[in-house]
Structure formats: structure tokens, C-alpha cells
Design a protein around this motif. Structure first.
Motif, mmCIF file in Angstrom:
data_model
loop_
_atom_site.group_PDB
_atom_site.id
_atom_site.type_symbol
_atom_site.label_atom_id
_atom_site.label_comp_id
_atom_site.label_asym_id
_atom_site.label_seq_id
_atom_site.Cartn_x
_atom_site.Cartn_y
_atom_site.Cartn_z
ATOM 1 N N ALA A 121 0.823 -1.207 0.000
ATOM 2 C CA ALA A 121 0.000 0.000 0.000
ATOM 3 C C ALA A 121 0.858 1.258 0.000
ATOM 4 O O ALA A 121 1.929 1.301 0.600
ATOM 5 C CB ALA A 121 -0.898 -0.017 1.236
ATOM 6 N N ARG A 122 0.364 2.283 -0.682
ATOM 7 C CA ARG A 122 0.929 3.633 -0.619
ATOM 8 C C ARG A 122 -0.189 4.562 -0.172
ATOM 9 O O ARG A 122 -1.315 4.462 -0.683
ATOM 10 C CB ARG A 122 1.485 4.068 -1.979
ATOM 11 N N HIS A 123 0.123 5.496 0.737
ATOM 12 C CA HIS A 123 -0.949 6.222 1.433
ATOM 13 C C HIS A 123 -1.820 7.072 0.524
ATOM 14 O O HIS A 123 -3.012 7.221 0.772
ATOM 15 C CB HIS A 123 -0.371 7.070 2.571
ATOM 16 N N TYR A 124 -1.258 7.631 -0.550
ATOM 17 C CA TYR A 124 -2.089 8.517 -1.379
ATOM 18 C C TYR A 124 -3.081 7.746 -2.245
ATOM 19 O O TYR A 124 -4.070 8.309 -2.698
ATOM 20 C CB TYR A 124 -1.225 9.474 -2.219
ATOM 21 N N ALA A 145 1.307 4.433 4.830
ATOM 22 C CA ALA A 145 0.036 3.781 4.488
ATOM 23 C C ALA A 145 -0.506 3.008 5.692
ATOM 24 O O ALA A 145 -1.709 3.022 5.953
ATOM 25 C CB ALA A 145 0.230 2.846 3.296
ATOM 26 N N GLN A 146 0.374 2.354 6.444
ATOM 27 C CA GLN A 146 -0.066 1.614 7.638
ATOM 28 C C GLN A 146 -0.746 2.572 8.622
ATOM 29 O O GLN A 146 -1.831 2.293 9.130
ATOM 30 C CB GLN A 146 1.134 0.939 8.307
ATOM 31 N N ARG A 147 -0.092 3.708 8.841
ATOM 32 C CA ARG A 147 -0.646 4.727 9.749
ATOM 33 C C ARG A 147 -2.021 5.198 9.267
ATOM 34 O O ARG A 147 -2.991 5.243 10.024
ATOM 35 C CB ARG A 147 0.335 5.911 9.791
ATOM 36 N N ASP A 148 -2.115 5.516 7.977
ATOM 37 C CA ASP A 148 -3.364 6.083 7.445
ATOM 38 C C ASP A 148 -4.482 5.053 7.339
ATOM 39 O O ASP A 148 -5.661 5.390 7.476
ATOM 40 C CB ASP A 148 -3.113 6.714 6.064
ATOM 41 N N GLY A 282 12.752 6.726 -0.890
ATOM 42 C CA GLY A 282 12.280 7.391 -2.112
ATOM 43 C C GLY A 282 10.771 7.414 -2.238
ATOM 44 O O GLY A 282 10.234 7.770 -3.291
ATOM 45 N N ARG A 283 10.066 7.028 -1.155
ATOM 46 C CA ARG A 283 8.602 7.049 -1.227
ATOM 47 C C ARG A 283 8.111 8.478 -1.377
ATOM 48 O O ARG A 283 8.733 9.406 -0.878
ATOM 49 C CB ARG A 283 7.988 6.412 0.034
ATOM 50 N N LEU A 284 6.979 8.633 -2.071
ATOM 51 C CA LEU A 284 6.481 9.954 -2.426
ATOM 52 C C LEU A 284 5.312 10.390 -1.552
ATOM 53 O O LEU A 284 4.641 9.566 -0.919
ATOM 54 C CB LEU A 284 6.012 9.966 -3.891
ATOM 55 N N ASP A 285 5.117 11.686 -1.551
ATOM 56 C CA ASP A 285 3.890 12.268 -1.025
ATOM 57 C C ASP A 285 3.312 13.133 -2.137
ATOM 58 O O ASP A 285 4.056 13.591 -3.025
ATOM 59 C CB ASP A 285 4.189 13.121 0.208
#
Ligand SMILES: [Zn+2]
Length: 347
Positions: A121-124, A145-148, A282-285
Motif C-alpha cells: 500500500a501507498r498512502h495517497y 500507508a499503515q498509519r493512514d 524514495g517514497r512519495l507524497d
């Protein structure tokens, strides 16, 4: 003789009217009646049911009363490696680390017997799954993503805790070897009582008369993501009602199961702000809430549009420049989320 026949027809007519009024389905007259019998009210045909995501006709309303499922799909292992994207109602394409995108098909009215490879998972992407009220299938998660997922109470279908919902293929290396099916995902939702206790907060509009659509011609679309990853869509009027064939890196993007090239009916290019690297991996927001500009490609033409989304769970509303809601061509929609300033061209 003539009187007798007329009286007979009147009696048949009266009987039919009585039958039609008293029950839903009047028996067919025998022999085929003429005259007054023709005026008996016709039995209304069952109302057609359409998928609320893509406007396509469906055979069974049960299918579209389900909660949609979104799946986090790999786009790293090479073109044509994915399975089941063709069966999705919508597909989101958004950058992930390393200059490559991840894909998130959203399933509702069509089942896909093989979906994958499933990635973490990626949060966005949650912003997009949440707006459909969709459950989110993934294999692991980034810390964000875990947090969100916990904070936003996302219905998470994580392979880590649900190995029975997924399988791993030996022909591929980890982490590119995890697969599932829409059957297994919907069954897991059903087991949790989450499949049908679902109310839609969104409604899409579809073109009733696509021929009325006008705008500059767009038969070949080129999308250049930062870092060089390039997607093209080429209009093909020969596909049922016309569609955009998808190419990645100049090669046809095909489904691994069918070998058929993927075809989009609508392409929504969403320009977003705030794309930045978040961590040393390198994960994005990026910011998928608020408002911004975009561009719609459908039925061989293009026009500018705006999007707005109040909160992470709110639906992204698309409007034309004149303020009217963007109507979709019936069929699969691809959303290309690109940093503002990314190069989009068409001819
Ligand atoms: Zn659908």
C-alpha cells in the motif's frame, strides 16, 4: 355472423383488460387477438441496470449493489505482466518511488479470475479507494500507508493477514508474485459482513448522446511522467464504440491473461501539487485533496477540466470549464495522476 364475431371480440377484449388489471402479466390471447385486445396495457420491460462506475449494462443488479474493491498493482516487472486490469471499471495510475507508477484497478460489475501482481500500500492511493467506499487489497504497506489505514479506518485486505485470499506464483520472484481474484476479495468482504452494507456517496454522469460531444481532436495522447516513464493512448474507432489503446514505452500494454491490449474509454489527467520525496526509500507524497486542473480525453476529443475533493474520503468531482459536471463515455476510465507541469500532449 358479423354480430357474433364482434361480440366474441368484445368479450375477449374485456377479459384481457380484466386480467391485465388484476395481475402483472396477462396471458397471451389465443388465437392472437385483434381490435380492442391490442389496447390492453403492455407489460413494462424490466428496467435496465447499469454499473454506477462505468455506466455499462449489467445482467444482475446484485453485482452492482456490492462494495467495490480496489487492488494495489505492480507496474515494475514489465509491460504485459499484469492480470485483470481489463475487467476493472476504473483504473488509477499514480507515481510511486523509482520514477515508475503503481496501478489501482477498482472492480465492481465484472469479475476477474486473476488479479495481480499485488503490491504494498501507498498512502495517497487510499484517497482514491476511500472516495468510492472501496475495500483496499494490498500486500504489506509503507509506514505512511499503515498509519493512514488505521487512522482513516480503511477496509484493508492485506495479504499478510489473509494468505487464504491470495496465492503466490512460482514463476515470478518476490515481491512480484502475489495474486488474487475478485471472487476471493468479495468473499472476504461478505465474510466480514461488509459486502452489501454499503451506501454510495457518489454518483457519476454519463453521455446519453456521445455524438454531441465536441472539442479539439485527440487521436494520439502522450503523457510523460517525470523521470521519463511514458504512456500513450491511441484512438481506435474500430473498437466497439471507439476506444483508446494503451501503450507504455512505445509498446502495447496487454493483459497477461488474455493477451489483449488494454483499452480506455475515458482518460482523466489530474494535475496535482505537492509531489515530493518523503523518506530515504524514495517514497512519495502528493496532495490529492483541494482543487486543481486537469484534462479529459474521451471519444477522440479533449477538453480542459477542473477537479475538487474536500477531504480524503470525499469524492473527486470533475467539472468542465463552464462549471458543468464532466460526463463520462460508458466504459473503462483511467485516471492519470501527474505532478503539475508534467508534459501532456495530443494530436
Ligand atoms: Zn463497472
Amino acid at each position: 355472423m358479423a354480430w357474433g364475431r364482434s361480440l366474441g371480440l368484445l368479450l375477449v377484449g374485456a377479459l384481457l383488460v380484466t386480467l391485465a388489471a388484476g395481475c402483472r402479466r396477462a396471458p397471451a390471447p389465443e388465437p392472437p387477438a385483434a381490435g380492442p385486445a391490442d389496447e390492453a396495457p403492455a407489460v413494462p420491460a424490466p428496467k435496465p441496470v447499469y454499473c454506477p462506475l462505468d455506466g455499462l449494462p449489467v445482467e444482475d443488479a446484485v453485482l452492482v449493489n456490492r462494495r467495490p474493491v480496489a487492488v494495489m498493482i505492480d507496474n515494475l516487472t514489465g509491460i504485459g505482466s499484469q492480470s485483470g486490469l481489463d475487467k476493472a471499471c476504473w483504473v488509477f495510475e499514480i507515481l510511486a518511488e523509482g520514477g515508475i507508477t503503481r496501478l489501482m484497478p477498482v472492480y465492481l460489475h465484472q469479475d476477474a479470475p486473476t488479479v495481480g501482481p499485488v503490491r504494498s500500500a501507498r498512502h495517497y492511493f487510499l484517497d482514491k479507494a476511500l472516495e468510492f467506499g472501496a475495500a483496499y487489497s494490498h500486500c504489506g504497506w509503507s509506514p505512511q500507508a499503515q498509519r493512514d489505514i488505521q487512522r482513516l479506518k480503511v477496509i484493508s485486505l492485506n495479504e499478510f493477514y489473509l494468505p487464504q485470499v491470495y496465492w503466490r506464483v512460482r514463476s515470478k520472484k518476490e515481491p512480484h508474485n502475489v495474486y488474487t481474484s475478485t471472487d476471493r476479495l468479495f468473499q472476504e468482504l461478505d465474510r466480514r459482513g461488509l459486502l452489501t452494507n454499503y451506501s454510495r456517496s457518489w454518483e457519476l454522469e454519463f453521455h446519453d448522446d456521445p455524438s454531441a460531444l465536441s472539442g479539439p481532436s485527440a487521436k494520439k495522447i502522450t503523457l510523460k511522467y517525470p523521470g521519463g516513464y511514458t504512456v500513450e493512448y491511441v484512438w481506435d474507432a474500430g473498437i466497439v464504440d471507439g476506444g483508446y489503446r494503451r501503450f507504455v514505452g512505445g509498446r502495447p500494454h496487454k493483459d497477461a491473461e488474455t493477451g489483449q491490449q488494454l483499452v480506455a474509454r475515458n482518460i482523466l489527467v489530474q494535475f496535482v501539487d505537492g509531489t515530493r520525496v518523503l523518506d530515504k526509500e524514495g517514497r512519495l507524497d502528493m496532495k490529492l485533496t483541494g482543487q486543481g486542473s486537469g484534462r479529459v480525453f474521451q471519444l477522440g476529443v479533449t477538453y480542459e477540466a477542473n477537479w475538487s475533493k474536500g477531504s480524503r474520503t470525499d469524492f473527486t468531482h470533475w467539472t468542465e470549464k463552464n462549471g458543468q459536471t464532466v460526463k463520462l463515455a460508458r466504459g473503462q476510465t483511467w485516471v492519470e495522476v501527474m505532478p503539475r507541469g508534467a508534459e501532456v500532449s495530443w494530436e
